[in-house]
Enzyme design. Structure first.
Site, PDB file in Angstrom:
ATOM      1  CG  LEU A  40      84.861  54.735  24.273  1.00  0.00           C
ATOM      2  CD1 LEU A  40      86.187  54.672  23.787  1.00  0.00           C
ATOM      3  CD2 LEU A  40      84.825  53.986  25.562  1.00  0.00           C
ATOM      4  N   GLY A  99      81.804  61.744  25.549  1.00  0.00           N
ATOM      5  CA  GLY A  99      82.473  63.081  25.430  1.00  0.00           C
ATOM      6  C   GLY A  99      81.206  63.918  24.747  1.00  0.00           C
ATOM      7  NE  ARG A 113      84.825  66.225  16.319  1.00  0.00           N
ATOM      8  CZ  ARG A 113      85.828  65.044  15.972  1.00  0.00           C
ATOM      9  NH1 ARG A 113      86.603  65.406  14.418  1.00  0.00           N
ATOM     10  NH2 ARG A 113      86.633  64.301  16.750  1.00  0.00           N
ATOM     11  CE  LYS A 135      80.127  62.468  19.192  1.00  0.00           C
ATOM     12  NZ  LYS A 135      81.838  62.415  18.317  1.00  0.00           N
ATOM     13  N   GLY A 166      80.144  55.204  20.409  1.00  0.00           N
ATOM     14  CA  GLY A 166      79.331  55.499  20.728  1.00  0.00           C
ATOM     15  C   GLY A 166      78.272  56.540  19.454  1.00  0.00           C
ATOM     16  CE1 TYR A 224      48.455  63.171  15.630  1.00  0.00           C
ATOM     17  CE2 TYR A 224      47.124  63.968  16.840  1.00  0.00           C
ATOM     18  CZ  TYR A 224      48.154  63.455  16.547  1.00  0.00           C
ATOM     19  OH  TYR A 224      49.592  62.396  17.755  1.00  0.00           O
ATOM     20  CE1 TYR A 230      49.963  65.863  26.797  1.00  0.00           C
ATOM     21  CE2 TYR A 230      49.915  67.748  25.100  1.00  0.00           C
ATOM     22  CZ  TYR A 230      50.945  66.881  25.789  1.00  0.00           C
ATOM     23  OH  TYR A 230      51.394  68.344  27.219  1.00  0.00           O
ATOM     24  NE  ARG A 279      26.559  70.652   9.194  1.00  0.00           N
ATOM     25  CZ  ARG A 279      26.683  69.603   9.020  1.00  0.00           C
ATOM     26  NH1 ARG A 279      27.673  69.254   8.918  1.00  0.00           N
ATOM     27  NH2 ARG A 279      25.535  68.665   8.776  1.00  0.00           N
TER      28      ARG A 279
HETATM   29  C1  UD1 Z   1      88.360  58.073  17.779  1.00  0.00           C
HETATM   30  C2  UD1 Z   1      90.075  57.525  17.640  1.00  0.00           C
HETATM   31  C3  UD1 Z   1      89.914  57.405  15.803  1.00  0.00           C
HETATM   32  C4  UD1 Z   1      89.177  56.699  15.059  1.00  0.00           C
HETATM   33  C5  UD1 Z   1      87.663  57.818  14.983  1.00  0.00           C
HETATM   34  C6  UD1 Z   1      86.750  56.520  14.550  1.00  0.00           C
HETATM   35  C7  UD1 Z   1      90.763  58.371  19.709  1.00  0.00           C
HETATM   36  C8  UD1 Z   1      92.320  58.484  20.132  1.00  0.00           C
HETATM   37  N1  UD1 Z   1      90.493  57.682  18.424  1.00  0.00           N
HETATM   38  O1  UD1 Z   1      88.594  59.929  17.037  1.00  0.00           O
HETATM   39  O2  UD1 Z   1      91.322  56.509  15.957  1.00  0.00           O
HETATM   40  O3  UD1 Z   1      89.343  56.714  13.958  1.00  0.00           O
HETATM   41  O4  UD1 Z   1      87.770  57.597  16.561  1.00  0.00           O
HETATM   42  O5  UD1 Z   1      85.813  57.076  14.950  1.00  0.00           O
HETATM   43  O6  UD1 Z   1      90.313  57.181  19.884  1.00  0.00           O
HETATM   44  N2  UD1 Z   1      84.603  59.883  24.635  1.00  0.00           N
HETATM   45  C9  UD1 Z   1      84.770  59.853  25.830  1.00  0.00           C
HETATM   46  N3  UD1 Z   1      85.348  60.530  26.769  1.00  0.00           N
HETATM   47  C10 UD1 Z   1      86.295  60.789  25.899  1.00  0.00           C
HETATM   48  C11 UD1 Z   1      86.567  61.428  24.818  1.00  0.00           C
HETATM   49  C12 UD1 Z   1      85.540  60.418  24.273  1.00  0.00           C
HETATM   50  O7  UD1 Z   1      83.598  58.603  26.005  1.00  0.00           O
HETATM   51  O8  UD1 Z   1      86.857  61.425  27.027  1.00  0.00           O
HETATM   52  C13 UD1 Z   1      84.293  58.626  23.588  1.00  0.00           C
HETATM   53  C14 UD1 Z   1      83.172  59.718  22.423  1.00  0.00           C
HETATM   54  O9  UD1 Z   1      81.383  60.651  23.430  1.00  0.00           O
HETATM   55  C15 UD1 Z   1      82.805  59.611  21.799  1.00  0.00           C
HETATM   56  C16 UD1 Z   1      84.106  58.412  20.849  1.00  0.00           C
HETATM   57  O10 UD1 Z   1      84.365  58.557  22.813  1.00  0.00           O
HETATM   58  O11 UD1 Z   1      81.526  58.828  21.382  1.00  0.00           O
HETATM   59  C17 UD1 Z   1      85.253  58.826  20.170  1.00  0.00           C
HETATM   60  O12 UD1 Z   1      85.378  60.356  20.412  1.00  0.00           O
HETATM   61  P1  UD1 Z   1      84.955  61.475  19.694  1.00  0.00           P
HETATM   62  O13 UD1 Z   1      85.868  62.486  20.204  1.00  0.00           O
HETATM   63  O14 UD1 Z   1      84.405  61.479  18.338  1.00  0.00           O
HETATM   64  O15 UD1 Z   1      87.181  60.462  19.033  1.00  0.00           O
HETATM   65  P2  UD1 Z   1      87.632  60.622  17.010  1.00  0.00           P
HETATM   66  O16 UD1 Z   1      87.779  61.852  17.325  1.00  0.00           O
HETATM   67  O17 UD1 Z   1      86.080  60.852  16.180  1.00  0.00           O
HETATM   68 CA    CA Z   2      84.360  60.372  16.447  1.00  0.00          CA
END
Ligand code: UD1
Ligand code: CA
Length: 437
Positions: free
Chosen positions: A11, A14, A18, A25, A108, A339, A360, A415
């Protein structure tokens, strides 16, 4: 070793709100490698995964470019808009119809996960013939993680997100690592049944646990002893903490192999750097990327090695020296203020203080190499304008700008000849004090 096929879903769609950053991220780096790179590498190195699906969304093109240029067995799938982690996984459904195997889902943003852990996790799922296994760990401060909820018989029944948790649930210290092993045939149906009636209005991946329990499937958690590995990065401060953790591991590994590290607090060495025994690393050294360093070298204080360095034995890299993508053979010295980039140094080469390889060309954007052969030396403050070769045993005079190859055993000097004006200072002093009386 099991005989099921295993695929992964990572995943990475996102925004990472934060992080307060324009960069997605998962593309934030530790030792110049994006967080996502660590996760894909761990999956690949487990040796279990036949295909990785990376869910991209926020700044999808940037994330996809990184994946495409580094991983041939990973396919990117777009999630737009980003409606939650459960919605993210559901985007892979069309690519997994009729798939009869395990799907490992990983976030991820957990770069510290290790290949061996993924292996044991999948084995644990397989041996227990589970439908769904969730990786968990215990934290003294479980803030921000989803909590592992168990019934009175200690049976794992649900994951509750921090934002949806009751005060009692918030007190639970066992948390969801965000890593799942899914028996795809029995559990994938869950993704068609997710709801977004929760505090964040998102489709939570974590709700598949409840669905599986309600459907009498076998759900279990795999409790990891080392909770560090599942550390998730959501903020810049957590990114710094993860860097520290990764660095400590890397330094411990090197010291176990006989490398002497003077000050572990100010030394940073990437996990992909190998160093042989009896090399001494002095304080304030930063080594990033992939490098090989031999034995009996002395590096630092204040040296910067930026990746792609192959350094032999008995080499000295001193203070304020930067090395990038260069080979330095045995018994050579680059002791001060230099360097060395895109260069190849033979053995017994001595680089004078302040020598620069000008590698470069900012107009053509071309990088060229500098070759300095065995036994050659450069005087202080010389500039070697690449492409250029300094042949065996040649000598470059201090302060020279070298634009042509230097012949073996010869001296190259650019030189202007030294000129002396006798008593020039005396004359100036007398002029300033009102002339000769
Ligand atoms: C999530 C888990 C939480 C767990 C934590 C561990 C859920 C609802 N919660 O929370 O239980 O303890 O990870 O680290 O799953 N992402 C997408 N698409 C989206 C939303 C998020 O691809 O629509 C990806 C983000 O890029 C990220 C990952 O999913 O890499 C986790 O998302 P994040 O928002 O960090 O979840 P947490 O709040 O940390
Ligand atoms: Ca997370």
């Amino acid at each position: 070793m099991h005989d099921k096929k295993v695929k992964s879903i990572i995943l990475a769609a996102g925004k990472g709100t934060r992080m307060k950053s324009a960069l997605p991220k998962v593309l934030h780096s530790i030792f110049d490698k994006p967080l996502l790179g660590y996760v894909i590498d761990a999956l690949d190195n487990s040796g279990y995964i036949s295909e990785n699906f990376v869910i991209v969304g926020h700044e999808a093109q940037k994330v996809e470019d990184f994946v495409k240029s580094n991983y041939s067995n990973a396919k990117c799938i777009l999630q737009s808009p980003q409606l939650g982690t459960g919605d993210a996984v559901s985007k892979a459904l069309p690519y997994l119809t009729d798939f009869d195997g395990y799907v490992v889902v990983v976030c991820g943003d957990t770069p510290l996960i290790q290949a061996d852990t993924i292996k044991s996790f999948v084995d644990f799922h397989d041996i227990n013939d589970a439908d769904l296994t969730v990786m968990s760990a215990v934290f003294d401060n479980p803030k921000n993680y989803g909590r592992i909820v168990r019934d009175k018989n200690n049976k794992f029944i649900a994951i509750v997100e921090e934002k949806d948790a009751t005060p009692n649930q918030k007190a639970i210290k066992e948390v969801n690592a965000g890593i799942y092993c899914i028996n795809w045939k029995t559990v994938s149906e869950a993704f068609n049944n997710l709801k977004n009636n929760n505090a964040q209005g998102e489709y939570y991946l974590t709700d598949i646990v409840k669905w599986a329990v309600e459907n009498n499937l076998k759900v279990q958690s795999y409790i990891l002893d080392n909770n560090e590995e599942i550390f998730g990065i959501n903020s810049k401060s957590q990114l710094a903490q993860a860097t520290k953790i990764l660095n400590k591991k890397s330094l411990d590994r090197l010291m176990d192999a006989g490398v002497q590290i003077t000050d572990t607090d100010t030394t940073f060495i990437s996990p992909e750097t190998t160093i042989e025994a009896d090399t001494v690393i002095l304080p304030n050294v930063y080594i990033t990327g992939k490098n090989q360093i031999g034995k009996n070298c002395k590096i630092g204080p204040f040296s910067h090695i930026r990746g792609g360095a192959v350094i032999g034995n008995n080499v000295r890299i001193g203070n304020f020296v930067e090395i990038k993508k260069s080979v330095i053979k045995d018994n050579s010295n680059v002791s001060h203020l230099s360097y060395i980039g895109d260069a190849e140094l033979g053995s017994h080469v001595n680089i004078g203080a302040g020598t620069i390889t000008a590698n470069y060309n900012p107009i053509s954007k071309v990088k060229s190499s500098t070759i300095i052969k065995d036994g050659a030396n450069t005087g202080s403050n010389s500039v070697l304008v690449a492409p250029v070769t300094v042949n065996e045993m040649a000598s470059v005079g201090a302060g020279s700008v070298i634009t042509k190859d230097v012949e073996a055993y010869s001296l190259a000097v650019t030189r202007a000849p030294l000129k002396q004006i006798t008593n020039w200072v005396k004359m100036k002093i007398e002029q300033l004090s009102g002339g000769i009386k």
